[in-house]
Design a protein around this motif. Structure first.
Motif, PDB file in Angstrom:
ATOM      1  N   ILE A  18       0.864  -1.317  -0.049  1.00  0.00           N
ATOM      2  CA  ILE A  18       0.465  -0.200  -0.233  1.00  0.00           C
ATOM      3  C   ILE A  18       1.012   1.557   0.103  1.00  0.00           C
ATOM      4  CG2 ILE A  18      -1.507   1.574   1.416  1.00  0.00           C
ATOM      5  CD1 ILE A  18      -2.624  -1.195   2.114  1.00  0.00           C
ATOM      6  N   LEU A  19       0.411   2.067  -1.413  1.00  0.00           N
ATOM      7  CA  LEU A  19       1.733   2.947  -1.402  1.00  0.00           C
ATOM      8  C   LEU A  19       0.959   5.089  -0.317  1.00  0.00           C
ATOM      9  CD1 LEU A  19       4.322   4.019  -2.051  1.00  0.00           C
ATOM     10  CD2 LEU A  19       3.148   5.002  -4.174  1.00  0.00           C
ATOM     11  N   LEU A  20       1.240   4.845   0.145  1.00  0.00           N
ATOM     12  CA  LEU A  20       0.630   6.046   1.157  1.00  0.00           C
ATOM     13  C   LEU A  20       0.989   8.008   0.656  1.00  0.00           C
ATOM     14  CD1 LEU A  20      -1.973   6.040   3.382  1.00  0.00           C
ATOM     15  CD2 LEU A  20      -0.448   6.325   4.540  1.00  0.00           C
ATOM     16  N   VAL A  21       0.337   8.491   0.551  1.00  0.00           N
ATOM     17  CA  VAL A  21       1.296   9.847  -0.057  1.00  0.00           C
ATOM     18  C   VAL A  21      -0.231  10.459   0.391  1.00  0.00           C
ATOM     19  CG1 VAL A  21       1.289  10.994  -2.471  1.00  0.00           C
ATOM     20  CG2 VAL A  21       1.434   8.397  -2.480  1.00  0.00           C
ATOM     21  N   ASP A  22       0.301  12.265   0.694  1.00  0.00           N
ATOM     22  CA  ASP A  22      -0.355  12.956   1.525  1.00  0.00           C
ATOM     23  C   ASP A  22      -1.334  13.959   0.440  1.00  0.00           C
ATOM     24  OD1 ASP A  22      -0.197  15.448   2.576  1.00  0.00           O
ATOM     25  OD2 ASP A  22       0.326  14.810   4.369  1.00  0.00           O
ATOM     26  N   ALA A  23      -2.417  13.959   0.710  1.00  0.00           N
ATOM     27  CA  ALA A  23      -3.188  14.636  -0.092  1.00  0.00           C
ATOM     28  C   ALA A  23      -3.315  15.596  -0.504  1.00  0.00           C
ATOM     29  CB  ALA A  23      -4.327  14.168  -0.522  1.00  0.00           C
ATOM     30  N   PHE A  24      -1.482  16.611   0.038  1.00  0.00           N
ATOM     31  CA  PHE A  24      -1.592  18.028   0.011  1.00  0.00           C
ATOM     32  C   PHE A  24      -0.011  17.870  -0.362  1.00  0.00           C
ATOM     33  CE2 PHE A  24       1.573  21.516   1.317  1.00  0.00           C
ATOM     34  CZ  PHE A  24       0.858  22.782   0.451  1.00  0.00           C
ATOM     35  N   GLU A  25       1.048  16.563  -0.155  1.00  0.00           N
ATOM     36  CA  GLU A  25       2.591  16.940  -0.115  1.00  0.00           C
ATOM     37  C   GLU A  25       2.851  16.451  -1.374  1.00  0.00           C
ATOM     38  OE1 GLU A  25       4.939  15.443   2.908  1.00  0.00           O
ATOM     39  OE2 GLU A  25       4.554  17.285   4.543  1.00  0.00           O
ATOM     40  N   GLY A  26       2.019  15.242  -1.755  1.00  0.00           N
ATOM     41  CA  GLY A  26       2.454  14.249  -2.762  1.00  0.00           C
ATOM     42  C   GLY A  26       3.471  13.625  -3.121  1.00  0.00           C
ATOM     43  N   ARG A  57      -5.114  18.511  -2.615  1.00  0.00           N
ATOM     44  CA  ARG A  57      -5.274  18.402  -4.316  1.00  0.00           C
ATOM     45  C   ARG A  57      -5.418  16.499  -4.653  1.00  0.00           C
ATOM     46  NH1 ARG A  57       0.026  19.437  -5.984  1.00  0.00           N
ATOM     47  NH2 ARG A  57       1.482  18.933  -4.739  1.00  0.00           N
ATOM     48  N   PRO A  58      -6.375  15.976  -4.387  1.00  0.00           N
ATOM     49  CA  PRO A  58      -5.917  14.743  -4.324  1.00  0.00           C
ATOM     50  C   PRO A  58      -5.451  14.063  -6.165  1.00  0.00           C
ATOM     51  CG  PRO A  58      -8.328  15.260  -3.653  1.00  0.00           C
ATOM     52  CD  PRO A  58      -6.935  16.680  -3.447  1.00  0.00           C
ATOM     53  N   ASP A  59      -6.534  14.888  -6.649  1.00  0.00           N
ATOM     54  CA  ASP A  59      -6.333  15.018  -8.557  1.00  0.00           C
ATOM     55  C   ASP A  59      -5.162  15.108  -8.876  1.00  0.00           C
ATOM     56  OD1 ASP A  59      -9.086  14.231  -7.926  1.00  0.00           O
ATOM     57  OD2 ASP A  59      -9.956  16.374  -8.804  1.00  0.00           O
ATOM     58  N   GLU A  60      -4.734  15.998  -8.931  1.00  0.00           N
ATOM     59  CA  GLU A  60      -2.879  16.569  -8.960  1.00  0.00           C
ATOM     60  C   GLU A  60      -2.408  15.242  -8.584  1.00  0.00           C
ATOM     61  OE1 GLU A  60      -1.395  20.399  -8.710  1.00  0.00           O
ATOM     62  OE2 GLU A  60      -3.468  20.783  -8.529  1.00  0.00           O
ATOM     63  N   VAL A  61      -1.974  14.846  -7.706  1.00  0.00           N
ATOM     64  CA  VAL A  61      -1.438  14.075  -6.015  1.00  0.00           C
ATOM     65  C   VAL A  61      -1.652  13.238  -7.236  1.00  0.00           C
ATOM     66  CG1 VAL A  61      -1.004  12.702  -3.800  1.00  0.00           C
ATOM     67  CG2 VAL A  61      -1.343  15.338  -4.208  1.00  0.00           C
ATOM     68  N   HIS A  62      -2.614  12.672  -7.184  1.00  0.00           N
ATOM     69  CA  HIS A  62      -2.605  10.730  -8.090  1.00  0.00           C
ATOM     70  C   HIS A  62      -1.530  11.515  -9.803  1.00  0.00           C
ATOM     71  CE1 HIS A  62      -5.259   8.239 -11.043  1.00  0.00           C
ATOM     72  NE2 HIS A  62      -4.427   7.602 -10.486  1.00  0.00           N
ATOM     73  N   ASP A  63      -1.752  12.121 -10.250  1.00  0.00           N
ATOM     74  CA  ASP A  63      -1.724  12.783 -11.951  1.00  0.00           C
ATOM     75  C   ASP A  63       0.365  12.085 -11.297  1.00  0.00           C
ATOM     76  OD1 ASP A  63      -3.930  12.807 -12.524  1.00  0.00           O
ATOM     77  OD2 ASP A  63      -3.356  15.022 -12.450  1.00  0.00           O
ATOM     78  N   ALA A  64       0.354  12.778 -10.705  1.00  0.00           N
ATOM     79  CA  ALA A  64       2.610  12.707  -9.528  1.00  0.00           C
ATOM     80  C   ALA A  64       2.305  11.650  -9.821  1.00  0.00           C
ATOM     81  CB  ALA A  64       2.004  14.120  -9.235  1.00  0.00           C
ATOM     82  N   VAL A  65       1.518  10.539  -8.865  1.00  0.00           N
ATOM     83  CA  VAL A  65       2.182   9.516  -8.028  1.00  0.00           C
ATOM     84  C   VAL A  65       2.047   8.569  -9.616  1.00  0.00           C
ATOM     85  CG1 VAL A  65       1.241   7.307  -7.280  1.00  0.00           C
ATOM     86  CG2 VAL A  65       0.681   9.487  -6.092  1.00  0.00           C
ATOM     87  N   PHE A  66       1.236   8.849 -10.607  1.00  0.00           N
ATOM     88  CA  PHE A  66       1.225   8.022 -11.768  1.00  0.00           C
ATOM     89  C   PHE A  66       2.087   8.192 -11.931  1.00  0.00           C
ATOM     90  CE2 PHE A  66       0.165   7.596 -16.282  1.00  0.00           C
ATOM     91  CZ  PHE A  66       0.103   6.282 -16.126  1.00  0.00           C
ATOM     92  N   GLU A  67       2.922   9.941 -12.771  1.00  0.00           N
ATOM     93  CA  GLU A  67       4.250  10.101 -12.929  1.00  0.00           C
ATOM     94  C   GLU A  67       5.198   9.772 -12.810  1.00  0.00           C
ATOM     95  OE1 GLU A  67       5.328  14.660 -14.085  1.00  0.00           O
ATOM     96  OE2 GLU A  67       3.836  14.443 -15.305  1.00  0.00           O
ATOM     97  N   LEU A  68       5.420  10.166 -11.500  1.00  0.00           N
ATOM     98  CA  LEU A  68       6.711   8.623 -10.285  1.00  0.00           C
ATOM     99  C   LEU A  68       6.534   7.148 -11.360  1.00  0.00           C
ATOM    100  CD1 LEU A  68       8.364   8.736  -8.684  1.00  0.00           C
ATOM    101  CD2 LEU A  68       6.594   8.648  -6.817  1.00  0.00           C
TER     102      LEU A  68
END
Length: 601
Positions: free
Chosen positions: A95-103, A135-146
């Motif tokens: 489970i990769l946990l990511v903060d919705a603000f920090e990304g 910014r959950p949607d932006e963070v989701h995109d950033a995770v995909f990019e990672l």
């Protein structure tokens, strides 16, 4: 045979791993309804609770819908990366946990890379969606990019995402708030594959150690094939290839927060084996007749070293129980057995040992643990490890990420470039500036305290080891000198009051000091020897002016890590169970002068 899922929880420090584990334990009703468990149940160590970070990975197991879920909580700091790398071997999904603000942060990248290389199935959880400015949607995109940048496979890129707030106790596959975390629990059963079981005789790799004063050292790992039984004769294949015969005395599986004794464990489950002698992490427990070893676990190399010595100050032995070099040596050797990323080497002196670790926090936690156990020691300035590649000096470089309010970004860039850092990225995240640098590891020593001072405590910095590159030249150290005690006595308010315009003090009136102890930071470069122990000459005459009441500024309190970053190469830290003092390595001023002359010559 029971259905099993093995899952590790990975994330950057402070993104909410341990809180999520709490919620999983409560959802699966591991505790009675009236049982008071408190928060952060898995952080059982005192140091972890004080600092609010996870240092040691831990296991728990819950039953949900008749499926056993083994949960492994991992540390988030890169200094404990050695701990994360090996426990991932026990998992089949993460489970990769990511903060919705920090990304995604540097450590997210580090642990995710390890998980993808082991071909583990990822589930992404975007936590803390109740935070303002998130910014959950932006963070989701950033995770995909990672994932994409880390060369994830098509299958890994198709990861399921859950949103929620660990603190408020809900997770869902959409942003709709609910009462519980059941969608995530169902997701674990749906997306995490059952353990792959190979046909053949027993194989189990020891991935971590447990210790009990009653049972001794306990080997923990995942049975990858076959089954292991109580009283079974086994072969222990060690990392150097040698084989030892042994016998299993007792077997335990994880249940809730504890362990339950069993007679047999089948492939796919995690277990704890009691009764083995002289084993190390990475060894393989095999069938006695057909010993076959599993690939050895490789752990990233240390990047920093420190000199640990016995305490040689005039106050030695006042607080501690363990003060001799033999005590120190035995304790350090014992630590290397379970702390994989740590190495200990002897030096020319019988009283000193070179200890190699992954960073200041890694070594700091070791020193803090030893001091609580009753050890007294002296530690020198942290040094980075230098390698020679093609005849040229190379040093470790790190990737540094700083998030800071836009007003302070200029100061941060200035500080990092003074320390030979190069800026790679600068972008806005709401009101914050996101900065990324490439900086030699030496440049990070002492940077955090300066950065917090210059940004009014607003900067959030994180870093991780990147690679070895050519030596960058001299990096300026501390600008100011120090005030050194001239004699051994008790400090007086009268003397400190008169010296306050010379520097900021690390001691209060009434404290015992000795010759060569550092008692304050000088306001200028260069060291100054001062007398802070002089009492006021008493006469029966009153004098206007000299009889004003003294006003003492409270002393500067420094944590162990701050002290480690503060000292220079001719200074060291005296650590005892009750106090931490800064001092010069050579206490006698004449000796210091002689040494500096010989260095110049």
């Amino acid at each position: 045979m029971m259905n099993i899922r093995n899952i590790a929880i990975i994330a950057h420090v402070d993104h909410g791993k341990t809180t999520l584990v709490d919620k999983i334990l409560h959802t699966a009703r591991v505790f009675r309804d009236n049982q008071d468990t408190g928060d952060l149940i898995m952080d059982s160590n005192d140091l972890e609770r004080e600092r609010g970070i996870t240092i040691f990975s831990k296991n728990a197991a819950v039953i949900y819908n008749d499926v056993k879920i083994n949960v492994i909580d991992t540390p988030g700091h890169s200094d404990f990366g050695g701990e994360v790398e090996r426990v991932l071997k026990m998992a089949d999904g993460v489970i990769l946990l990511v903060d919705a603000f920090e990304g995604p942060m540097p450590q997210t990248r580090f642990v995710l890379q390890k998980a993808l290389q082991l071909n583990l199935k990822p589930i992404v959880v975007i936590n803390k969606v109740d935070k303002p400015n998130c910014r959950p949607d932006e963070v989701h995109d950033a995770v995909f990019e990672l994932f994409f940048n880390l060369d994830a496979t098509e299958e890994q890129l198709d990861f399921p995402t859950f949103y929620g707030s660990g603190k408020n106790g809900w997770f869902n596959d959409s942003l709709t708030e609910r009462e519980d975390i059941l969608p995530l629990m169902d997701g674990i059963l749906k997306y995490v594959p059952e353990p792959k079981v190979n046909e053949g005789p027993l194989q189990m790799q020891i991935t971590s150690l447990d210790y009990s004063s009653f049972l001794g050292r306990i080997a923990v790992g995942k049975v990858t094939r076959g089954s292991i039984k109580e009283s079974q004769p086994i072969a222990l294949v060690q990392t150097d290839g040698s084989i030892k015969k042994s016998r299993v005395k007792e077997l335990y599986v994880f249940e809730g927060m504890g362990k339950r004794k069993v007679t047999e464990v089948v492939a796919g489950d995690l277990c704890a084996v009691v009764g083995l002698e002289d084993f190390n992490i990475g060894d393989t427990i095999c069938d006695a007749e057909t010993p076959e070893a599993l690939p050895v676990i490789s752990v990233d190399e240390p990047t920093m070293s420190m000199l640990f010595s016995i305490n040689t100050s005039p106050f030695f032995g006042k607080d501690g129980k363990f003060v001799t070099s033999r005590h120190l040596r035995d304790r350090l050797i014992k630590e290397t057995e379970k702390n994989l990323a740590l190495r200990v080497e002897d030096t020319d002196s019988a009283d000193s040992f070179l200890v190699y670790g992954r960073g200041i926090l890694h070594l700091g936690v070791l020193i803090e643990t030893m001091r609580r156990e009753g050890y007294e020691l002296t530690v020198g300035q942290p040094q980075v490890l230098v390698k020679t590649v093609d005849g040229k000096k190379h040093e470790p470089y790190e990737n540094l990420v700083v998030d800071v309010p836009a007003d302070f970004s200029g100061k941060v860039i200035d500080l990092v470039t003074q320390r030979k850092g190069e800026m790679l990225v600068m972008e806005s995240k709401g009101e914050m500036q996101h900065l990324e640098f490439d900086i030699p590891s030496r440049g990070l020593i002492g940077l955090r305290s300066q950065m917090l001072t210059n940004t009014a405590g607003e900067a959030v910095m994180a870093h991780r080891f990147n690679e070895y590159k050519p030596w960058k030249g001299i990096i300026p150290g501390r600008n100011n000198g120090v005030l050194i005690s001239k004699n051994q006595a008790t400090t007086t308010a009268y003397s400190i009051d008169k010296l306050q315009d010379r520097g900021s003090f690390f001691v209060d009136p009434g404290e015992e000091v000795y010759v060569g102890q550092i008692i304050a930071e000088h306001i200028k470069p260069g060291d100054l020897i001062v007398n802070a122990t002089e009492g006021k000459k008493l006469t029966n005459m009153r004098a206007s002016g000299s009889d004003d009441s003294v006003r003492i500024i409270p002393k500067i309190q420094m944590t162990l890590e701050e002290c480690m970053e503060y000292i220079q190469d001719d200074e060291c830290i005296e650590v005892t169970p009750k106090i931490i003092r800064l001092r010069k390595t050579l206490l006698n001023e004449e000796e210091r002068k002689r040494q500096s002359k010989s260095m110049k010559a």
